[in-house]
Design a protein around this motif. Sequence first.
Motif, mmCIF file in Angstrom:
data_model
loop_
_atom_site.group_PDB
_atom_site.id
_atom_site.type_symbol
_atom_site.label_atom_id
_atom_site.label_comp_id
_atom_site.label_asym_id
_atom_site.label_seq_id
_atom_site.Cartn_x
_atom_site.Cartn_y
_atom_site.Cartn_z
ATOM 1 N N HIS A 145 0.857 -1.186 0.017
ATOM 2 C CA HIS A 145 0.011 -0.097 -0.133
ATOM 3 C C HIS A 145 1.094 1.128 0.122
ATOM 4 N N LEU A 146 0.562 2.059 -0.965
ATOM 5 C CA LEU A 146 1.386 3.182 -0.955
ATOM 6 C C LEU A 146 2.754 3.228 -0.964
ATOM 7 N N ASP A 147 3.560 2.251 -1.355
ATOM 8 C CA ASP A 147 5.122 1.780 -1.317
ATOM 9 C C ASP A 147 5.439 1.609 -2.736
ATOM 10 N N PRO A 148 5.968 2.501 -3.210
ATOM 11 C CA PRO A 148 6.305 2.453 -4.675
ATOM 12 C C PRO A 148 7.640 1.328 -4.648
ATOM 13 N N VAL A 149 8.489 1.143 -3.892
ATOM 14 C CA VAL A 149 9.705 0.339 -3.697
ATOM 15 C C VAL A 149 9.110 -0.993 -3.452
ATOM 16 N N ASN A 150 8.183 -1.250 -2.689
ATOM 17 C CA ASN A 150 7.486 -2.663 -2.357
ATOM 18 C C ASN A 150 6.965 -3.244 -3.769
ATOM 19 N N SER A 151 6.108 -2.141 -4.175
ATOM 20 C CA SER A 151 5.266 -2.508 -5.448
ATOM 21 C C SER A 151 6.074 -2.741 -6.540
ATOM 22 N N ASP A 152 7.297 -1.776 -6.834
ATOM 23 C CA ASP A 152 8.320 -2.289 -7.728
ATOM 24 C C ASP A 152 9.134 -3.714 -7.614
ATOM 25 N N PHE A 153 9.370 -4.067 -6.204
ATOM 26 C CA PHE A 153 10.159 -5.498 -6.122
ATOM 27 C C PHE A 153 9.013 -6.326 -6.344
ATOM 28 N N PHE A 154 7.776 -6.156 -5.689
ATOM 29 C CA PHE A 154 6.750 -7.329 -6.051
ATOM 30 C C PHE A 154 6.567 -7.479 -7.741
ATOM 31 N N GLN A 155 6.471 -6.495 -8.365
ATOM 32 C CA GLN A 155 6.172 -6.625 -9.726
ATOM 33 C C GLN A 155 7.437 -7.246 -10.407
ATOM 34 N N ARG A 156 8.672 -6.759 -10.203
ATOM 35 C CA ARG A 156 9.696 -7.132 -10.724
ATOM 36 C C ARG A 156 10.275 -8.584 -10.502
ATOM 37 N N ASN A 157 9.760 -9.285 -9.305
ATOM 38 C CA ASN A 157 10.366 -10.394 -9.160
ATOM 39 C C ASN A 157 9.274 -11.331 -9.356
ATOM 40 N N SER A 158 8.396 -10.990 -10.129
ATOM 41 C CA SER A 158 7.357 -11.903 -10.515
ATOM 42 C C SER A 158 6.479 -12.461 -9.456
ATOM 43 N N LEU A 159 6.347 -11.839 -8.377
ATOM 44 C CA LEU A 159 5.636 -12.504 -7.092
ATOM 45 C C LEU A 159 4.156 -12.498 -7.328
ATOM 46 N N PHE A 160 3.506 -11.700 -8.288
ATOM 47 C CA PHE A 160 2.162 -11.763 -8.474
ATOM 48 C C PHE A 160 1.654 -13.304 -9.346
ATOM 49 N N GLU A 161 2.725 -13.729 -10.112
ATOM 50 C CA GLU A 161 2.557 -14.758 -10.594
ATOM 51 C C GLU A 161 2.785 -16.059 -9.673
ATOM 52 N N LYS A 162 3.751 -15.824 -8.802
ATOM 53 C CA LYS A 162 3.721 -16.817 -7.900
ATOM 54 C C LYS A 162 2.476 -16.939 -6.777
ATOM 55 N N MET A 163 1.982 -15.825 -6.633
ATOM 56 C CA MET A 163 0.665 -15.630 -5.712
ATOM 57 C C MET A 163 -0.405 -16.401 -6.677
ATOM 58 N N ALA A 164 -0.636 -16.166 -8.040
ATOM 59 C CA ALA A 164 -1.553 -16.936 -8.727
ATOM 60 C C ALA A 164 -1.297 -18.434 -8.596
ATOM 61 N N GLU A 165 -0.020 -18.843 -8.694
ATOM 62 C CA GLU A 165 0.488 -20.143 -8.879
ATOM 63 C C GLU A 165 -0.162 -20.660 -7.325
ATOM 64 N N ASP A 166 0.119 -20.353 -6.215
ATOM 65 C CA ASP A 166 -0.166 -20.745 -5.020
ATOM 66 C C ASP A 166 -1.854 -20.727 -4.618
ATOM 67 N N LEU A 167 -2.449 -19.697 -5.025
ATOM 68 C CA LEU A 167 -4.042 -19.518 -5.077
ATOM 69 C C LEU A 167 -4.757 -20.540 -5.857
ATOM 70 N N GLY A 168 -3.862 -20.866 -6.995
ATOM 71 C CA GLY A 168 -4.569 -21.877 -7.848
ATOM 72 C C GLY A 168 -4.417 -23.325 -7.274
ATOM 73 N N SER A 169 -3.397 -23.549 -6.354
ATOM 74 C CA SER A 169 -3.213 -24.822 -5.977
ATOM 75 C C SER A 169 -3.989 -25.272 -4.497
#
Length: 1951
Positions: A706-730
Amino acid sequence: MDKATEHMGQLEDSPGKAEQQEQSPGDVDKAEALGQPVHSKDELPQSHTLQWETLGRQFVEYEQVAPFLIPEEQQRRLLDFLPLFLKAWEQSAGAIVFPNIQLLASEVSKLLTKEIKKNLNGKPAEEARLALEQLLQQKGEVEDGFLLLKSVYLLSQTDVRTLRNIIGSGLPAALMQCLYLFFTFPLKKTSDDGETSENETQTQEMLVKIMLNMYREEQGVEELLAADKLQSLIIATASLWDQCNHLWKVPTGCVLRTISKAQTRNSILYLQAVDCIKIAIQNLFKLADTLPACDVCEAVSIMLCFVKDSYPISSVLLTEFENNDGYQLLLKVLLRCEGLQQNEGDPYLNEILDMLTCLTTCGKTELKVSGNIVHPQLPHFDFERTRSSGMTVKNLQAFQVLQSIFQKSNDQHLCGRILGAIGTIWAWNMVNFFLLEWTLQPINKFTDIIHFKPHPVQVQFFRLVESIVLDLSYIPHEILKKVQYLIKENVVPICTLTALQCLLSMTKKDPLFSDIFRDSGLLGLLLALLRKQAKILRKSAGTQLPAPEEGTEKELNAVMLKMVAALTLGSVRNTVVLKDYGMVPYIKIFLDDECYRSATLSILEQLSVINYEEYMSIVIGALCSSTQGELNLKLDLLKSLLRILESPKSHSAFRTCSGFNGLLSLLSDMEGALQDPPSGLWAAVGQNRIMELVFYTLQGITAALHLDPVNSDFFQRNSLFEKMAEDLGSLGCFWTQKEWQIPLSLEKKRTFAEFLDAAFCSSEPFPAWLKNCIWILNFLDHMVKGTLHLESYFKEIKPEMGEPSRDDQEGPEAQEEHPVTFKRLVNKLPASAYRLWENPEEKWEMRDTVIVHPGAVCVMVRLLPKLYKEGHSQLSQEIQCAVAGHIQSLVKSEKSRQVMCGSGLLSTIIASCQDAFRNESHPLHLPLTRVFEKLASQSIEPDVLRQFLWLGGPSSIPSRPSTNRTEVLQSEESNSCKAALNEGSEGIAVDNKTALQTVVPVSPWLSKGSALALQTAMSLISMTSPRNFQLCSTSLAPSFVEFDMSMEGYGCLYIPTLATVMGPGAEQSISGGIGMGTRMFPPSSGLTFSCWFLVSKFGVVHNSHPVRFLTVVRHMARTEQEFVCFSISFSPQDHSLVISTEEVEFQPLDIMEPEGEVLNPSLFPGQVQFGCGKLLVAGQWHHLTVTVAKEAKKSCIVSAYINNQTLGSAKMRYLQPLPGSYISMEPSSFIDVYGYIATPRVWKQKSSLTWRLGPTYLFEEVISVETMEVINKLGPRYCSNFQAVQLQGEDQYSEHNPTLLVAEEKICFGINAMCSSFTTIQDIKSFYNEVDGRLVAKEIGINSRDSSTPIFLAKNIAGHLSGSSRTIGSVAVGQYGVRVFKSSPAATSLNFIGGPSILLGLIAMARDDHTMYAAVKVLNSILNSSPMSEKLMRHMGGYQLLAYLLKRKTQLLNNRILQLMFSLVGTAELGFESSVIKNYSAFQYILCNFELWMKAPENLDLVLFSHLAEILQSSRDGCHNAEVAYQVQMVPKLIFLFNDPEISNSRITVACTILSHQLQGHFNTRDVLRVALFLVYTLKPSSADENQLCPESVAEMPNEALSQTSGKTIWLRNQLLKMLLDVICSDKTHLSSEAQQETFLALGSDWFLLFTQSYLHSSTVVLGMKLLLCFLHNRSLLNKFKEGIVAGRWLENSSTGLNILMDNLKTHPPVTDNGPFLIFGFSVLQKCLTDHVHIPEIYLLVARLFLATPHCEPPETAKGDLDSMLQWLLQHHITENVLKTGLCAEAAALLLEMVRVTVDKPIADAEASWEINYPGNVIQFLCLIYHSYTQDPVWHCPEFLKTLAMVAFYSGAPKGGSEGLLSPEGPAVAEGKGCVDSSSLPLLPHPAKKQVWDFIGILLMDSLLNIPANKQGHPLELLLEVSVVVLRLCCSALLWGWKDKRYPASSLAKG
């Protein structure tokens, strides 16, 4: 005893009830004043009123006769009256309306008193008591006493006056004596009859109530004193309490208490005088040891009442009480109450304690104590304010009784009452605490013994201690020390626990206690104890202690942890102490126990204040190390983590401690947890608890982002949304198998919000897996909006120790029994956020959904295909469609689409939903395609676009056979496609495409063909079609920076080191920027600011926020002030552009000084405003240019332009050399110049203003208006430095080569969001310089050594150019108010994967007109919007390929495709926009490819021709278009069409129109020669006579073939001649004399004469003559025509350039060069016209030449015959031309030659033949002209006179005689030979001969008269040269004229 108590309650209630029956005091006073009864008559029914009136009359009668009656008779009458009175009272429901009630009451009272005294007198006590009982009770027949008692009872309740009459009767003393007897002498019951007992009770009640009513009045008490009965009763209660009548104990006590409350000074003195209190105390001392405690309390309470109640009046009784050991009595009595049951004696014990408590305030003098306040104290504590107006303690003896009782007694009830009394004393006045504590120190002393007291007393005591802090706001340090000592000793653990809880409550009161308890050692003590307990826990892990000890110890440990948590809360010092004690490892041990966890987490949370990393490592480590079954531990840790993540400072530690991976690992560990049915350990856990864990995990991730550009950039850059999708899907609720989902038809489609409501708020059964999926998707939806961490879905369920959770008990079946155990979300967004836009119009009214975390949308898309379950296909696909529709609703707005483009959503859709894209019947195909198209229209990567275009190709999924249903779908879909294409709109979105067929390993386009081409083309159309009505240059959204002032009120681009002005001695290292040298400021010659901008929304008028385009600020080193020296802004308040060069201090808006006196006065203003009017339109891109041209004397000229339209220009003051008021600078100093675009933080002001900035430049020179125009045409997507500019559409035909607009060294900066990136401060320092890094860090507000915060840097695109040092670019400042978008729409990305080649491939694949149209539309859209695509198209010869493909598919062409071609060329929007041809190549190879369109259906060639005619005749762009058409050689292509034998007349007409407009717009000799050459081609052989054909009938034979012998050829030739004639004579053309001469000479006179040949059709001859004479009106051309022009010029000029080509084709035999030969035009023309003398139009044309009137066409009415035409010409010719240039002799000769030929011909019909009329008409015309212009030299011209003579003489061969001489058949004058023999002239048979002779005679007569005879070339001489007969003729003429007397004889003599 119980009965007595109940009776006492009734007695106590009865006064209140009686009072309720009374009226208000005002009414009572009124009744007393008037002497009226209390109740009025109006309140009673009429019957009752009559009854009372009757009684009133009877009593009046009694009063009247009573004085005359004996006493017995009076008594008898009164007793007889009373039953009637009572009966009336009962019937009136207690209402009395009796006028003489006071008198009645007095009489009755006296009688009752008399009866009582009679029964008492002379009798012993027991007999008297029995007599009274018999008198007053209702027994037997005689009831007089009871009757009197009841009457008095009723009358005593009426009003005060009546009661006073009763008191005055002596009744109080009598009744007191009765009460004494009843109390002291108990009698045995003589009967057990219930009625008797009831009568006694009734009697007792009435008697007591009468006494209570009387003794409340002071008068009643005074009556008692007179009778001396009160002392006896009081002493009796103190001495005979154990021997008295038990039935009268309570009534007696009640009466005495009433008397006590009504004491007077007399009564007090009376009681003192008789030693009543003293005797009572003495007697009670005796009873205290023998009576039960409760009885003693009851007796003592009566005596104590008189002491307490008398004190406000007099203290004598209290003094007597104290002097006779009253307090010792109370202490003795109260201590005897130990051991009593809870309710035994409570009323009297409580009463004694209450009165004793009141006695503490009874004292004569205030207590004097010295203040002994120990500091520190709470901030809001003030001892002086504690002194209130309440009661204060004055009697310490009384309080000592209370204190002694508490110290000596351990009774729970008694000690509790004592503590309550102390609390009451404190409540009366806060100062009482200090008075007592500073004297007797009760609480201090109680603390020493409190552990001996029962636990409830301990709890109450510590609450009392706690109230000292909470209520008194005082810190009792001494008491707290003892409490801490008590905790340290821990004698009684339960007491220690209670004390610790007390201190815990205090600690929560104020942070000051954290310091106090730390300094006092409590914190260290607790930490030591906790360390000890932690070691025990660690050693005894897995073992169980005995239950009682475990419970107490655990609770004590829990409270100690809570205390430590409270002490560390908000106290960094205490947290440091805890850390220094090394307690962190021990504190972690308590996490495992749930009862310790909350406090432990609180301690760890406080630890995070000093070290976030340590907290994060502990919590995340605990999360990762927790087992699968420790669900509660995970939840508690996550909730604690959420609380810490509320602080933005913790986000960095969370990231560095692998927080994201830790939380995602929780999801990974829950693989299969939501399976249905559950398996493994998850089967014992309810799915709601699992869902709760998922929720808090996602909440933690959202909070960290939330309102943290550094963390948002880190999360997006390290493809963690993709990992989240994979974990939720399992998790188990999503489909994980890769099987094909069979598409089904969905009749009903519900929205996502409807699914959410239906799943949890309705009775519709939903499977568990679907509910779980919906909830997870709902969590993700709130994550998208950034509100998930603010939501609360689940109830806080805290199971007690040892009690398993409900989920653990119920297992997986819990959800079925309790489908929703968590709270439904409270949506913080409007309900409309869930509703899809059903109506496209509503999207502008809806508030945009703000997408905060776009990566969560990608997660939803990845989960979309997994929303499937076998056995629920219909429901699965329905929820899939609902989610897809919801995702589509999220990208409704343009802003949302742009945000999603940067999150990789497009690639996610391609990767996750390939099946939906491949299968057009898939329910997700349409919504996903629409989402993809919407996003791709904003920005798409080329690789993603390539994958999308390839999705129709071979796939890895197994082949699926086609079904009948699929075929039906295909048929329906093709129809819908056609319908959609027929609508032909920009937003073509196909609901369905061709179904998938069996996959073969070949190219998809080959296997799919036209269907795939249609699908691809329509998607590309949607991606590339402009969605606004702006110009092509701004139709595609450019890259921009958006500033939204509604978020923070500021947001800007900071431009560091715009320039640095260095002193001579300044160091170079202090300067930032890039490049060598220093850039001076202000520029010496001026500057130019240029930018593209778009205002999305203006601010409101009352809070207008300006649009600040540029603000330049400078600061001199070693000074504090910063000054704004130059600014450009737009004020929405008055819609004006404001430009300022004033020096204004750069400071916040709220402290900016008002305008005052100007420091540096100047003749020129420092600020100018230009009104913008309606030029600024919200939502459209505009180009702003501001030029500042420096002049002498410190002034400048400022000009402003918007969209190249001038706003204004003004003179103003130029920028000062130095900032502020400085006039010099030190040599070692420097001036730093920097700038802002938009609003900096210092000018923060919230507003609704939102605007976007495109390319922005600052030049150090003033650019020209032409340069501005070019920049404006380049549009906002241009991204370069204007060094080699070429506009879109310019190609080899354009004269504009790449040009340099601005010198590179003059470009200060260029900012474009496309040339930008995210960087860090460290990168700026390392890549650029330290200075700029520090400046940027300071402006943003971060550490200058920061290396993680992403910083948006728009690089200076001019940074690499030569010149002085430049700024590095601009940096975005404002986290929420600045948004950057890099535009890369599909139209641009397509260039990187093939560009136009792909689109041409789509056209090649088209097999039907729908596909063809779609493919051409997308090509048109991309070429119009992308300059690069257009260049690629030209570079690869794409237009030629397109023409070839269109020719190959001619049958598929239609009008819509042709319109697209018009749009491609740029001429489609006729009448709306400029119709100028922009795309020369498309115009040349497509539109001018007439062969292509001639074969197209629907008469497209006619549409094309009409369009060409329109664009060529346009008044605005026609000339430019004609020039382009000339360059692309349209004319020869058009002429080539005339060779087509099948060409229709309409096409010829339109083609000629096009040629006409073309030549009028761009006249050139080359195209004229081409037309001329074709005209020669249309001439027939001379052997054929064209007059035998009828060209007018061509229109009736449209299929007639074009040949040299057809009438159609004549018609075509005439059309072309008319076209040339229109061009030459057009007012639009305005050919100059030089152009006419060039054209005429290029054609040559022989070309014109070709069209006057004898065999040509008369219409051709007329047109040819018109064309020729149009040129000959130019006298220079006429002379050249006359003198001779070389023949064959038209052929020679037409074949120029063809020799080389012909020589290369074949060889020719050498041709003999005969050399040039001249054509004498008039000579040939005379011969040609002799064959056309029958055409009247020829005469008219020559006559127009004669009169120098070129454009004079007679109307149709005047075209009947030659005479009419000539007459009309004579009337309408231009006289000025004749007077200026004179009459044309050559034209006159032509007319006469035609007359000569005519008159020489034999006359066939003398009546109607034209041969007779035409010569006469011409001669008559000449005569009229002669009379009008007699002096014109043409009349004496030799040529004219010779021709005229030839007309007059016979020109045929001599036939002998005079007949042959004048015969018309005679030969004309030979060429170059002499005169005819006069003897051979015959007579003149033609009628016109006479007119000729007359005309000659007139000429000769005038010449003889006006011309001297000796003049050479006299007309007469010229005539003599023609024939020797002229003398005779002249003489005859003269004689004839003399005879007719026309001329005088003198004239004849001269002749």
